[in-house]
Design a protein around this motif. Structure first.
Motif, PDB file in Angstrom:
ATOM      1  N   VAL A  63       0.834  -1.206   0.000  1.00 42.41           N
ATOM      2  CA  VAL A  63       0.000   0.000   0.000  1.00 42.41           C
ATOM      3  C   VAL A  63       0.870   1.259   0.000  1.00 42.41           C
ATOM      4  N   VAL A  64       1.891   1.314   0.857  1.00 43.38           N
ATOM      5  CA  VAL A  64       2.746   2.506   0.921  1.00 43.38           C
ATOM      6  C   VAL A  64       3.509   2.688  -0.387  1.00 43.38           C
ATOM      7  N   THR A  65       3.981   1.595  -0.975  1.00 45.26           N
ATOM      8  CA  THR A  65       4.707   1.691  -2.253  1.00 45.26           C
ATOM      9  C   THR A  65       3.781   2.191  -3.358  1.00 45.26           C
ATOM     10  N   LEU A  66       2.556   1.671  -3.416  1.00 45.55           N
ATOM     11  CA  LEU A  66       1.605   2.126  -4.442  1.00 45.55           C
ATOM     12  C   LEU A  66       1.197   3.574  -4.234  1.00 45.55           C
ATOM     13  N   LEU A  67       0.933   3.957  -2.978  1.00 46.06           N
ATOM     14  CA  LEU A  67       0.582   5.349  -2.709  1.00 46.06           C
ATOM     15  C   LEU A  67       1.729   6.291  -3.072  1.00 46.06           C
ATOM     16  N   GLY A  68       2.943   5.904  -2.709  1.00 43.92           N
ATOM     17  CA  GLY A  68       4.112   6.729  -3.060  1.00 43.92           C
ATOM     18  C   GLY A  68       4.299   6.820  -4.561  1.00 43.92           C
ATOM     19  N   SER A  69       4.000   5.750  -5.261  1.00 42.85           N
ATOM     20  CA  SER A  69       4.137   5.750  -6.721  1.00 42.85           C
ATOM     21  C   SER A  69       3.115   6.669  -7.372  1.00 42.85           C
ATOM     22  N   PHE A  70       1.861   6.594  -6.916  1.00 39.42           N
ATOM     23  CA  PHE A  70       0.807   7.389  -7.544  1.00 39.42           C
ATOM     24  C   PHE A  70       0.848   8.857  -7.120  1.00 39.42           C
ATOM     25  N   ILE A  71       1.116   9.112  -5.856  1.00 32.90           N
ATOM     26  CA  ILE A  71       1.068  10.491  -5.361  1.00 32.90           C
ATOM     27  C   ILE A  71       2.345  11.260  -5.703  1.00 32.90           C
ATOM     28  N   TYR A  72       3.510  10.666  -5.433  1.00 32.39           N
ATOM     29  CA  TYR A  72       4.773  11.391  -5.604  1.00 32.39           C
ATOM     30  C   TYR A  72       5.579  10.924  -6.817  1.00 32.39           C
ATOM     31  N   ASP A  73       5.100   9.908  -7.479  1.00 30.40           N
ATOM     32  CA  ASP A  73       5.789   9.349  -8.642  1.00 30.40           C
ATOM     33  C   ASP A  73       7.217   8.905  -8.264  1.00 30.40           C
ATOM     34  N   GLN A  74       7.358   8.339  -7.052  1.00 30.61           N
ATOM     35  CA  GLN A  74       8.644   7.858  -6.533  1.00 30.61           C
ATOM     36  C   GLN A  74       8.460   6.447  -5.936  1.00 30.61           C
ATOM     37  N   PRO A  75       8.334   5.410  -6.744  1.00 23.64           N
ATOM     38  CA  PRO A  75       8.083   4.070  -6.205  1.00 23.64           C
ATOM     39  C   PRO A  75       9.255   3.507  -5.385  1.00 23.64           C
ATOM     40  N   ILE A  76      10.485   3.793  -5.815  1.00 24.14           N
ATOM     41  CA  ILE A  76      11.649   3.237  -5.100  1.00 24.14           C
ATOM     42  C   ILE A  76      11.791   3.882  -3.727  1.00 24.14           C
ATOM     43  N   VAL A  77      11.637   5.212  -3.677  1.00 18.09           N
ATOM     44  CA  VAL A  77      11.750   5.923  -2.401  1.00 18.09           C
ATOM     45  C   VAL A  77      10.633   5.487  -1.450  1.00 18.09           C
ATOM     46  N   SER A  78       9.417   5.371  -1.945  1.00 20.60           N
ATOM     47  CA  SER A  78       8.302   4.965  -1.085  1.00 20.60           C
ATOM     48  C   SER A  78       8.480   3.514  -0.610  1.00 20.60           C
ATOM     49  N   PHE A  79       9.028   2.661  -1.479  1.00 17.10           N
ATOM     50  CA  PHE A  79       9.302   1.280  -1.073  1.00 17.10           C
ATOM     51  C   PHE A  79      10.354   1.255   0.040  1.00 17.10           C
ATOM     52  N   LEU A  80      11.411   2.031  -0.106  1.00 18.19           N
ATOM     53  CA  LEU A  80      12.464   2.060   0.904  1.00 18.19           C
ATOM     54  C   LEU A  80      11.960   2.634   2.231  1.00 18.19           C
ATOM     55  N   LEU A  81      11.113   3.673   2.152  1.00 10.90           N
ATOM     56  CA  LEU A  81      10.532   4.223   3.378  1.00 10.90           C
ATOM     57  C   LEU A  81       9.635   3.200   4.078  1.00 10.90           C
ATOM     58  N   ALA A  82       8.821   2.492   3.308  1.00  5.76           N
ATOM     59  CA  ALA A  82       7.940   1.465   3.879  1.00  5.76           C
ATOM     60  C   ALA A  82       8.764   0.329   4.476  1.00  5.76           C
ATOM     61  N   ALA A  83       9.824  -0.085   3.764  1.00  9.81           N
ATOM     62  CA  ALA A  83      10.683  -1.150   4.274  1.00  9.81           C
ATOM     63  C   ALA A  83      11.384  -0.713   5.558  1.00  9.81           C
TER      64      ALA A  83
END
Length: 191
Positions: A63-83
């Motif tokens: 969920v955090v990776t998808l939200l980060g991808s759609f909202i901020y267009d940063q899937p890798i950063v959102s994945f790392l933050l969630a991890a």
């Protein structure tokens, strides 16, 4: 002679018969010394945390990776933050799990102490245990109960393999005053 009779009566009250020792041994339920079972009992209502950890972690990561991808267009950063967030939460849960294991171990040690009682149990069966249990019965005799797994193994071995007649024979050699056929010698009577 009255003082000696009083001492003998006190000894007989303190030292149990071999039948009492065998009965105590047979009545031990080794499941009460299962650390994992005790830990689950201590967790009580918090056991759901262990069960749901992996599914909830995977869901949060997605969920955090998808939200980060759609909202901020940063899937890798959102994945790392969630991890990172999940790693931090997992360390807290791991600490809590270790805390439950430690408390369960303390509880099992308390139960062993309760089972041993003031007179002890396992040290009196030392003649019927293999040499690998020497450290166990020596530490139990001193009031240290940290050999939990060996204690369970020793109890099971004694419950299944002990020959009561041999135990009675050793018992009466060790504590002759508990033998019903015991006649004190003249030296003992003089004391």
């Amino acid at each position: 002679m009255d003082a000696m009779d009083q001492i003998n009566e006190n000894l007989e009250q303190i030292i149990p018969s071999p039948e009492e020792m065998l009965t105590r041994l047979k009545q031990i339920d080794v499941q009460q010394f299962n650390i994992d079972l005790v830990a689950n009992q201590l967790k009580g209502n918090y056991i759901w945390v262990s069960i749901l950890t992996i599914p909830v972690s995977a869901l949060v990561l997605v969920v955090v990776t998808l939200l980060g991808s759609f909202i901020y267009d940063q899937p890798i950063v959102s994945f790392l933050l969630a991890a990172g967030l999940l790693f931090w939460v997992s360390k807290m849960l791991e600490f809590q799990e270790r805390n439950f294991k430690f408390k369960a171990r303390q509880e099992v040690m308390r139960r062993i102490a309760e089972t041993e009682g003031s007179f002890g149990l396992i040290p009196h069966f030392k003649h019927f245990l293999p040499n690998k249990y020497r450290h166990l019965w020596q530490s139990v005799r001193k009031g240290k109960y940290h050999y939990i797994e060996q204690y369970v193994q020793a109890v099971l071995l004694l419950q299944n393999k002990l020959e009561p007649e041999k135990f009675r024979h050793i018992w009466y050699l060790t504590y002759p005053e508990t033998d019903p056929d015991y006649v004190p010698s003249l030296e003992e009577q003089a004391l």
